[in-house]
Structures are given as structure tokens and as C-alpha cells.
Design a protein around this motif. Structure first.
Motif, PDB file in Angstrom:
ATOM      1  N   GLY A 131       0.798  -1.170  -0.092  1.00 41.37           N
ATOM      2  CA  GLY A 131       0.105   0.077  -0.018  1.00 41.37           C
ATOM      3  C   GLY A 131       0.946   1.202   0.143  1.00 41.37           C
ATOM      4  N   GLY A 136      -3.950   3.638   0.875  1.00 38.90           N
ATOM      5  CA  GLY A 136      -4.729   2.640  -0.082  1.00 38.90           C
ATOM      6  C   GLY A 136      -3.796   1.261  -0.053  1.00 38.90           C
ATOM      7  N   GLN A 137      -4.714   0.256   0.237  1.00 42.25           N
ATOM      8  CA  GLN A 137      -4.092  -0.902   0.382  1.00 42.25           C
ATOM      9  C   GLN A 137      -4.519  -1.949  -0.804  1.00 42.25           C
ATOM     10  OE1 GLN A 137      -2.031  -1.489   2.887  1.00 42.25           O
ATOM     11  NE2 GLN A 137      -2.122  -3.373   3.594  1.00 42.25           N
ATOM     12  N   ALA A 138      -3.578  -2.795  -1.189  1.00 42.66           N
ATOM     13  CA  ALA A 138      -3.954  -3.659  -2.089  1.00 42.66           C
ATOM     14  C   ALA A 138      -3.635  -5.207  -1.697  1.00 42.66           C
ATOM     15  CB  ALA A 138      -2.986  -3.349  -3.107  1.00 42.66           C
ATOM     16  N   GLU A 166      -8.162 -10.259  -6.309  1.00 40.20           N
ATOM     17  CA  GLU A 166      -7.517  -8.904  -6.218  1.00 40.20           C
ATOM     18  C   GLU A 166      -8.459  -7.803  -5.508  1.00 40.20           C
ATOM     19  OE1 GLU A 166      -6.827  -7.138 -10.225  1.00 40.20           O
ATOM     20  OE2 GLU A 166      -5.258  -8.691 -10.677  1.00 40.20           O
ATOM     21  N   PHE A 187      -8.711  -3.876  -3.654  1.00 43.80           N
ATOM     22  CA  PHE A 187      -7.942  -2.736  -3.577  1.00 43.80           C
ATOM     23  C   PHE A 187      -9.020  -1.843  -2.700  1.00 43.80           C
ATOM     24  CE2 PHE A 187      -6.811  -3.976  -7.683  1.00 43.80           C
ATOM     25  CZ  PHE A 187      -5.105  -3.780  -7.477  1.00 43.80           C
TER      26      PHE A 187
END
Length: 280
Positions: A113, A133-135, A142, A144
Motif C-alpha cells: 500500500g 490505499g491497500q492492495a 484482487e 483494492f
């Protein structure tokens, strides 16, 4: 069964190498690092799980005025897992069935992130709004997600500071023991609102600081990777179903699906605690 007991032996070895650097480049403060991890989990004579992790991180800061500082940065973790299955117990539990070194489960995933935050110094107050923002990336899923956060500090005098923080956090389902099973945990995310309220007090001896913090989390979505289910076991004891299917079988053991073990059942919960620390 009632007259037989099964014993499982676990062995865990983990290694970490961590590099850090902090300095300045012009008017920019730089904080960078890299961590490498190598873990090995052995379960009896059944299989070994080897996990390698690569975790880079960097943060940049700029003091834009006497009262405002901005920070931004990014971090990530690339994790790769290999599992060698050596043996598996027969259905009657009488002994192992050799599978050979070619029976292996492999997996990989990335969690990372980026964040930005502003730090305002307004007299005795310090305000820190932030957004991350985290992925969560794997071969099967997936995600986000945005994570707003906020922290505030109030310095009442030279000795005492009160602090409060809150924010939204996500993580993959909890697996207390990492098993090489083909159920990608990244299909669902845990979600919680965290908060903390505390006080820091400078003590009059040995330059000590006392930090007392109450913390908690309202866990909006909890997914724990289960290899057993108390609800299903109770149904079996009550005679409402014959035998529970495993978590990865395609059909339930009764028409209503009551006996099917859901390894990622959604739950809610709450976490509360208090932390006390002496710092010098």
C-alpha cells in the motif's frame, strides 16, 4: 475415535534480515528499509511449508512550514510458499501413504500500500489526518481498499500528553497454522475499525516515561481459516448429521448443508485491551 489418539508435532523455524537507512536528500527526509524472511513449518512427518517474504518500504517527509509537515510513502510484502508433502495418513489412520517429493502445493501473493498524511502543530494540539490505499493481490483475487485514519495529541503541560487515534484496517483471513491447502484466503478480507485512547506521562526519576493506552477494534468482518467447526461438531453429537464433510468437498453431507464446514465463515467481533509501558 474414542480408543485412539492422534498426536501432531509441529516445528517452526524463522529467520529475518532487516536493513534500514535514514537520512536527508535536500529538504526531504528519507526513511527506507528492506526485510527478507525465510520460514519453515514442519508438521510431523507429513509435510514441510517453506515461506519466503520480501518486504521493501520507503517514507518521505517535507517540513513545509513551522506548523505543517507532510509525509508519504509505500511498503509491500511479496510472499512465496512451497510445500513438500512427504506422507499422508490412510483413511483408517493405520499408517502413512508415501506421496513422494513431487506432491507439492505452491502459492504466492502480494500485500502492499501507499499512504499520505499531514501533521499540523497547532499550539498544544497535533492533528494527523491520513489516508492509506491497500492492495491484496493473488492469482485468484484482487482487492483494492481505501483506509482513512486520524490521530490527535494534546500536550497539557511539559509532563503530560493525551492521545487518540482511529482508522479503518483490512487484512487477509487469519490462519493460525499456515497449511498448504488450495483455498485462497485472499478471496475475502477482514475489516475492522480500530481506536486507541491513552496518556503519556514524564516521570520525575531516571528520565522515565509512562505510557498507558486503551485500545479496541470493532471487527465488522472476521474470516478465520478453520480446519474444524464447533457448530458442525455439535450437530454431529446431536445426531442431526452423520459425518461432516471436509472444508474443500464439493457436496455437503446432508440436504440442507448443515454439516458442511465453511473454512471462511463470516463473523463479527470486538477486541478490547489495555497496554502499559515504561520507556527510557
Amino acid at each position: 475415535t474414542a480408543d485412539k489418539k492422534t498426536e501432531r508435532q509441529f516445528a517452526v523455524r524463522f529467520h529475518r534480515a532487516d536493513l534500514r537507512w535514514r537520512g536527508t536528500a535536500g529538504n526531504t527526509e528519507v526513511d527506507a528499509g528492506f526485510t527478507f524472511g525465510h520460514d519453515i513449518l514442519g508438521i510431523a512427518e507429513a509435510f514441510d511449508v517453506r515461506t519466503q517474504s520480501y518486504m521493501p518500504r520507503v517514507a518521505l517527509g517535507w517540513r513545509l512550514s513551522e506548523t505543517f509537515t507532510m509525509r508519504t510513502g509505500a511498503d509491500g510484502e511479496q510472499k512465496e510458499m512451497e510445500s513438500d508433502v512427504r506422507a499422508r495418513a490412510d483413511r483408517d489412520g493405520e499408517g502413512p501413504t508415501e506421496l513422494g517429493p513431487s506432491a507439492a502445493f505452491n502459492g504466492s501473493g502480494f500485500i502492499g500500500g501507499a499512504f499520505v498524511e499531514g501533521i499540523w502543530q497547532l499550539g498544544r494540539w497535533t492533528l494527523v489526518p491520513a489516508l492509506r490505499g491497500q492492495a491484496f493481490l493473488s492469482k485468484d483475487a484482487e482487492h483494492f481498499v481505501p483506509e482513512p485514519r486520524f490521530a490527535v495529541r494534546l500536550r497539557t503541560n511539559e509532563l503530560t500528553t493525551f492521545k487518540f487515534g482511529t482508522g479503518l484496517y483490512h487484512q487477509v483471513p487469519t490462519a493460525y497454522i499456515q497449511l498448504p491447502i488450495d483455498e485462497p484466503p485472499g478471496k475475502k478480507l477482514q475489516e475492522a475499525v480500530h481506536f486507541a485512547l491513552g496518556v503519556e506521562r514524564r516521570l520525575p526519576w531516571l528520565g522515565m516515561d509512562l505510557d498507558v493506552t486503551a485500545f479496541g477494534a470493532e471487527r465488522l468482518a472476521v474470516y478465520e481459516l478453520m480446519i474444524s467447526d464447533p457448530d458442525v461438531e455439535q450437530l454431529m453429537r446431536d445426531g442431526k448429521c452423520g459425518s461432516a464433510t471436509g472444508p474443500f468437498d464439493s457436496e455437503p453431507s446432508d440436504l440442507n448443508g448443515n454439516c458442511r464446514l465453511d473454512p471462511l465463515r463470516k463473523r463479527r467481533g470486538r477486541t478490547l485491551g489495555v497496554e502499559m509501558m515504561l520507556r527510557r
